[in-house]
Design a protein around this motif. Sequence first.
Motif, PDB file in Angstrom:
ATOM      1  N   THR A 185       0.928  -1.257  -0.086  1.00 13.67           N
ATOM      2  CA  THR A 185       0.154   0.166  -0.144  1.00 13.67           C
ATOM      3  C   THR A 185       0.930   1.347  -0.061  1.00 13.67           C
ATOM      4  OG1 THR A 185       0.041   0.234   2.515  1.00 13.67           O
ATOM      5  CG2 THR A 185      -1.811  -1.117   1.168  1.00 13.67           C
ATOM      6  N   GLY A 186       2.286   1.076   0.570  1.00 10.72           N
ATOM      7  CA  GLY A 186       3.039   2.277   0.436  1.00 10.72           C
ATOM      8  C   GLY A 186       2.853   3.091   1.678  1.00 10.72           C
ATOM      9  N   SER A 187       2.155   2.574   2.667  1.00 13.23           N
ATOM     10  CA  SER A 187       1.876   3.279   4.033  1.00 13.23           C
ATOM     11  C   SER A 187       3.206   3.550   4.790  1.00 13.23           C
ATOM     12  CB  SER A 187       1.186   2.454   5.035  1.00 13.23           C
ATOM     13  OG  SER A 187      -0.251   1.974   4.208  1.00 13.23           O
ATOM     14  N   THR A 188       4.105   2.543   4.898  1.00 10.92           N
ATOM     15  CA  THR A 188       5.229   2.640   5.606  1.00 10.92           C
ATOM     16  C   THR A 188       6.241   3.599   4.917  1.00 10.92           C
ATOM     17  OG1 THR A 188       4.994   0.372   6.071  1.00 10.92           O
ATOM     18  CG2 THR A 188       7.138   1.512   6.664  1.00 10.92           C
ATOM     19  N   ILE A 189       6.409   3.625   3.594  1.00 11.19           N
ATOM     20  CA  ILE A 189       7.238   4.402   2.831  1.00 11.19           C
ATOM     21  C   ILE A 189       6.741   5.834   2.890  1.00 11.19           C
ATOM     22  CG2 ILE A 189       6.953   4.364   0.613  1.00 11.19           C
ATOM     23  CD1 ILE A 189       9.685   3.002   0.298  1.00 11.19           C
ATOM     24  N   ASN A 190       5.579   6.076   2.818  1.00 13.23           N
ATOM     25  CA  ASN A 190       4.910   7.394   2.510  1.00 13.23           C
ATOM     26  C   ASN A 190       4.996   8.034   4.092  1.00 13.23           C
ATOM     27  OD1 ASN A 190       3.523   9.162   0.863  1.00 13.23           O
ATOM     28  ND2 ASN A 190       1.942   9.002   2.581  1.00 13.23           N
ATOM     29  N   SER A 191       4.866   7.051   5.097  1.00 14.32           N
ATOM     30  CA  SER A 191       5.074   7.697   6.518  1.00 14.32           C
ATOM     31  C   SER A 191       6.555   8.189   6.900  1.00 14.32           C
ATOM     32  CB  SER A 191       4.592   6.510   7.392  1.00 14.32           C
ATOM     33  OG  SER A 191       5.178   6.981   8.797  1.00 14.32           O
ATOM     34  N   LEU A 192       7.424   7.422   6.436  1.00 17.93           N
ATOM     35  CA  LEU A 192       8.954   7.822   6.328  1.00 17.93           C
ATOM     36  C   LEU A 192       9.099   9.390   5.681  1.00 17.93           C
ATOM     37  CD1 LEU A 192      11.601   7.528   7.268  1.00 17.93           C
ATOM     38  CD2 LEU A 192      12.070   5.890   5.807  1.00 17.93           C
ATOM     39  N   ALA A 193       8.746   9.250   4.334  1.00 19.58           N
ATOM     40  CA  ALA A 193       8.671  10.432   3.661  1.00 19.58           C
ATOM     41  C   ALA A 193       8.072  11.643   4.222  1.00 19.58           C
ATOM     42  CB  ALA A 193       8.074  10.205   2.203  1.00 19.58           C
ATOM     43  N   LYS A 194       6.950  11.355   4.894  1.00 17.10           N
ATOM     44  CA  LYS A 194       6.232  12.398   5.583  1.00 17.10           C
ATOM     45  C   LYS A 194       7.190  13.058   6.670  1.00 17.10           C
ATOM     46  CE  LYS A 194       1.919  11.411   5.570  1.00 17.10           C
ATOM     47  NZ  LYS A 194       0.749  10.906   6.164  1.00 17.10           N
ATOM     48  N   SER A 195       7.714  12.076   7.398  1.00 16.90           N
ATOM     49  CA  SER A 195       8.756  12.784   8.455  1.00 16.90           C
ATOM     50  C   SER A 195       9.889  13.625   8.013  1.00 16.90           C
ATOM     51  CB  SER A 195       9.285  11.544   9.135  1.00 16.90           C
ATOM     52  OG  SER A 195       8.184  10.616   9.694  1.00 16.90           O
ATOM     53  N   LEU A 196      10.579  13.160   7.028  1.00 13.82           N
ATOM     54  CA  LEU A 196      11.758  13.516   6.159  1.00 13.82           C
ATOM     55  C   LEU A 196      11.236  14.731   5.547  1.00 13.82           C
ATOM     56  CD1 LEU A 196      13.164  10.440   4.523  1.00 13.82           C
ATOM     57  CD2 LEU A 196      14.414  11.926   6.406  1.00 13.82           C
ATOM     58  N   LYS A 197      10.149  14.949   5.114  1.00 11.75           N
ATOM     59  CA  LYS A 197       9.692  16.354   4.426  1.00 11.75           C
ATOM     60  C   LYS A 197       9.276  17.556   5.540  1.00 11.75           C
ATOM     61  CE  LYS A 197       8.700  15.515  -0.207  1.00 11.75           C
ATOM     62  NZ  LYS A 197       7.683  15.564  -1.498  1.00 11.75           N
ATOM     63  N   SER A 198       8.880  16.950   6.636  1.00 10.52           N
ATOM     64  CA  SER A 198       8.600  17.829   7.839  1.00 10.52           C
ATOM     65  C   SER A 198      10.019  18.236   8.465  1.00 10.52           C
ATOM     66  CB  SER A 198       8.153  17.197   9.045  1.00 10.52           C
ATOM     67  OG  SER A 198       7.245  16.098   8.786  1.00 10.52           O
ATOM     68  N   ALA A 199      10.925  17.694   8.292  1.00  8.57           N
ATOM     69  CA  ALA A 199      12.510  18.231   8.799  1.00  8.57           C
ATOM     70  C   ALA A 199      13.096  19.071   7.294  1.00  8.57           C
ATOM     71  CB  ALA A 199      13.041  16.659   9.095  1.00  8.57           C
ATOM     72  N   GLY A 200      12.222  19.141   6.441  1.00  6.01           N
ATOM     73  CA  GLY A 200      12.835  20.106   5.546  1.00  6.01           C
ATOM     74  C   GLY A 200      13.378  19.431   3.964  1.00  6.01           C
ATOM     75  N   ALA A 201      13.322  18.040   3.981  1.00  3.83           N
ATOM     76  CA  ALA A 201      13.644  17.102   2.649  1.00  3.83           C
ATOM     77  C   ALA A 201      12.893  17.872   1.546  1.00  3.83           C
ATOM     78  CB  ALA A 201      13.375  15.798   2.871  1.00  3.83           C
ATOM     79  N   GLU A 202      13.593  18.046   0.291  1.00  3.76           N
ATOM     80  CA  GLU A 202      12.864  18.896  -0.660  1.00  3.76           C
ATOM     81  C   GLU A 202      12.178  17.813  -1.479  1.00  3.76           C
ATOM     82  OE1 GLU A 202      15.736  21.376  -3.270  1.00  3.76           O
ATOM     83  OE2 GLU A 202      14.960  20.411  -4.734  1.00  3.76           O
ATOM     84  N   ARG A 203      12.779  16.661  -1.703  1.00  2.21           N
ATOM     85  CA  ARG A 203      12.267  15.590  -2.454  1.00  2.21           C
ATOM     86  C   ARG A 203      12.434  14.267  -1.968  1.00  2.21           C
ATOM     87  NH1 ARG A 203      11.146  14.932  -8.055  1.00  2.21           N
ATOM     88  NH2 ARG A 203      10.848  12.844  -8.619  1.00  2.21           N
ATOM     89  N   CYS A 204      11.538  13.307  -1.828  1.00  2.00           N
ATOM     90  CA  CYS A 204      11.593  12.049  -1.500  1.00  2.00           C
ATOM     91  C   CYS A 204      11.112  11.152  -2.745  1.00  2.00           C
ATOM     92  CB  CYS A 204      10.644  11.880  -0.378  1.00  2.00           C
ATOM     93  SG  CYS A 204      11.496  12.317   1.133  1.00  2.00           S
ATOM     94  N   ASP A 205      11.975  10.348  -3.219  1.00  2.00           N
ATOM     95  CA  ASP A 205      11.440   9.272  -4.045  1.00  2.00           C
ATOM     96  C   ASP A 205      11.508   7.773  -3.422  1.00  2.00           C
ATOM     97  OD1 ASP A 205      11.546  11.087  -6.205  1.00  2.00           O
ATOM     98  OD2 ASP A 205      13.159  10.571  -7.123  1.00  2.00           O
ATOM     99  N   CYS A 206      11.208   6.858  -3.924  1.00  3.46           N
ATOM    100  CA  CYS A 206      11.337   5.637  -3.400  1.00  3.46           C
ATOM    101  C   CYS A 206      11.630   4.447  -4.577  1.00  3.46           C
ATOM    102  CB  CYS A 206      10.049   5.344  -2.418  1.00  3.46           C
ATOM    103  SG  CYS A 206       8.603   4.642  -3.411  1.00  3.46           S
ATOM    104  N   ALA A 207      12.416   3.329  -4.138  1.00  6.51           N
ATOM    105  CA  ALA A 207      12.771   2.480  -5.026  1.00  6.51           C
ATOM    106  C   ALA A 207      12.547   0.939  -4.215  1.00  6.51           C
ATOM    107  CB  ALA A 207      14.027   2.330  -5.506  1.00  6.51           C
ATOM    108  N   THR A 208      11.896   0.281  -4.957  1.00  7.77           N
ATOM    109  CA  THR A 208      11.638  -1.112  -4.144  1.00  7.77           C
ATOM    110  C   THR A 208      11.973  -2.332  -5.026  1.00  7.77           C
ATOM    111  OG1 THR A 208       9.265  -1.294  -4.772  1.00  7.77           O
ATOM    112  CG2 THR A 208       9.785  -0.294  -2.705  1.00  7.77           C
ATOM    113  N   VAL A 209      12.437  -3.484  -4.511  1.00  8.92           N
ATOM    114  CA  VAL A 209      12.614  -4.354  -5.347  1.00  8.92           C
ATOM    115  C   VAL A 209      11.559  -5.014  -6.268  1.00  8.92           C
ATOM    116  CG1 VAL A 209      13.321  -6.931  -5.591  1.00  8.92           C
ATOM    117  CG2 VAL A 209      14.784  -5.432  -4.349  1.00  8.92           C
ATOM    118  N   ALA A 210      10.480  -5.076  -5.501  1.00  5.50           N
ATOM    119  CA  ALA A 210       9.124  -5.581  -5.989  1.00  5.50           C
ATOM    120  C   ALA A 210       7.925  -4.840  -5.744  1.00  5.50           C
ATOM    121  CB  ALA A 210       8.968  -6.929  -5.611  1.00  5.50           C
ATOM    122  N   ILE A 211       6.867  -4.734  -6.377  1.00  5.64           N
ATOM    123  CA  ILE A 211       5.667  -3.877  -6.372  1.00  5.64           C
ATOM    124  C   ILE A 211       4.639  -5.320  -6.378  1.00  5.64           C
ATOM    125  CG2 ILE A 211       5.518  -3.398  -8.856  1.00  5.64           C
ATOM    126  CD1 ILE A 211       3.514  -1.161  -7.722  1.00  5.64           C
ATOM    127  N   ALA A 212       3.906  -5.485  -5.286  1.00  3.01           N
ATOM    128  CA  ALA A 212       2.856  -6.528  -5.119  1.00  3.01           C
ATOM    129  C   ALA A 212       1.477  -6.123  -6.154  1.00  3.01           C
ATOM    130  CB  ALA A 212       2.632  -6.516  -3.641  1.00  3.01           C
TER     131      ALA A 212
END
Length: 237
Positions: free
Chosen positions: A210-237
């Motif tokens: 669903t992407g919940s975990t990775i989206n939650s981490l991206a949210k934390s990083l953006k609150s701390a000022g990150a400009e861009r957050c991409d993600c890469a996973t081995v697989a998509i279910a």
Amino acid sequence: MVNTTFIRAIRDNLFDFVAPEHCAICNKHIKPNSAQFKMLCYACLNSIPYAPPPNIIRNRFFEHFSEDKVAIDGATALISLKENAQYLEAIHKFKYAGLSQLAYEYGKLLGRRMQIDGMTEYNYIIPVPIHKVKYRERGYNQSYHISLGLIEFVAGEMSDEFVKRNQYTITQTALSKEQRKRNVGNIFELNKKFDPNGSRILLVDDVLTTGSTINSLAKSLKSAGAERCDCATVAIA
Ligand SMILES: [Zn+2]
């Protein structure tokens, strides 16, 4: 910390030494040194069911979250798990049976895929952390080993010490869609010495569901000022 790294290094070397060199997908014997990959034979490498292009993968987040809640700017993956049972089994093997070598090899393939996708320049590369209890059960963080393969093709400072995971969550796959959404809240903690302000960050994980975990981490990083957050996973279910 030094001690853990030391033990990890010994275990990885030992595992390389004792592991029978069979393809993780079809179980065919791979001759030592005859293949660039120790866990994947040529036939299986050539028939990888590739994941769709990045824009389709990023859509996964919009299927599960409203537009203003999506914190991921770009997404890519290597393998599509739909109707490809053997690749799914291999993912489970490396998730649960300590096959860090396969994680590393999948990471290299993912890195090559990212070059094709034009996703190669980051300030930081962050393997999605697992909780220390899970780390003890499993012996390693698969995302860290995927990242080790990936950084041969993608630029950025990679470390598993930028972010810590606080809360022990039940294995995501055991939960329903609704439970998964509730199960991840503010579970990540940024290292006090890590300043993501103004940076481009890549988050690395094994499977995108669903992407919940990775989206939650991206949210934390953006609150701390990150400009861009991409993600890469081995697989998509
Ligand atoms: Zn094979």
